[in-house]
Each structure stands twice: as C-alpha cells, then as structure tokens.
Scaffold this motif. Sequence first.
Motif: not given
Length: 200
Positions: A20-25, A29-32
């Motif tokens: 989540q920290a890396m994809f934010e940049a 939109n990442i969902v588990s």
Amino acid sequence: MEGKKLVLASNNKGKLREFQAMFEAMNLNIVSQGSLGVSACEEPFFTFVENCLQKARHASRETGLPALADDSGLCVDALGGAPGVFSARFAGEPSDDAKNNALLVEKLRGESNRRAHYMCVLVAVRSPDDPEPLIAEGAWQGEIVDTPSGTGGFGYDPHFFLPQFGKTAADLTADEKNAVSHRGQALRVMAKLLAERWGW
C-alpha cells in the motif's frame, strides 16, 4: 491511472502495508482479496513463480478483476535455498515469526556461511485465463545473524543483516526498506511492465 483497480492476492498484513505504501505513489487502487471475501488458495508448488501465478489466477477468478500476487521468502545458502517457498511456515502451521526465526538460528548453529537473500516474485494477470501474465522479480542480499535487532518489518527481518547499512532489515525505516528491498525492486519492475504492456 484513474479507476484502475488491482486485487492484491495476499492476506499477509506485513506485505499489505508495504504494498500500500509503494502503490500509493503509483496512483493505483489496490484492494486486498480479504476485503472482497476471497480466501487464500493452496500453494502446492516448490517455486515462487508457480505459487504466485496460482494465487493471481485464483484472486482474479474469484473477483472478476485484474490481480497481482506476491510470493516471496528467504533463501539461505547453507540450507540449500531453504526455507524458500516455505518461509512463512518454516516451523509449521500456523505461521509464527518467532518460531520460524528460532528454527533458522538453530539450523545455522556452527555454520560459518551466513549468506542469504530475500526473493520476491510478482505476477499480474488481467483475467484468470490471461495467456500473458506479467512477471517481475527482485532479490535482496544479506546474511543471517543469531541476535535479532530492530522492531520494524516482519518475518526474518530482525535476523537479516545488511553489511552495507551495518544494521538489520528490521532496523531500517519503512522508506529505507522499500527503496532497497526485494519487494521494492520487484514492484518497480512490475510498475514498468504495467505501464508498457497494459498502458496503466
């Protein structure tokens, strides 16, 4: 990127935090999968890439969305690459970081070769039957120390010593770790593939 959604085929809280920290940049939109009611699937294979592909296809099949899976672990030279794909359950089920680390230290007792690396494989599929999965990998070299240090990270991080930093992976800040880790390396390759191959 707007509206692009990927299901992350993992229920590992430590991995979710890092992703989540890396994809934010990346503005993705990442969902588990857990938040969508998808249970973990079997991981019967002996290689990271095969297990990773199985997890990605399972998450995509269950949700109807593109999916990204991670399979990663610690490979220790003196143990012939073990624990490898069994890193999370090295000391048995259920997964227990403290027991896994204790077993690792015990198995290396008296061993002079402490070289090890973390390996990460990422696989992304547009659909369960995608014939062209995107595959990225990263490796992070270090060595195993008997005495743990640090409170950050998870898994074997307190015992994974990085000579170039003079500290363990658990001593690094989240930003420092993501900049150099196996997962950070693989994610940067995957981001490039998503842009080039999927236009994301």
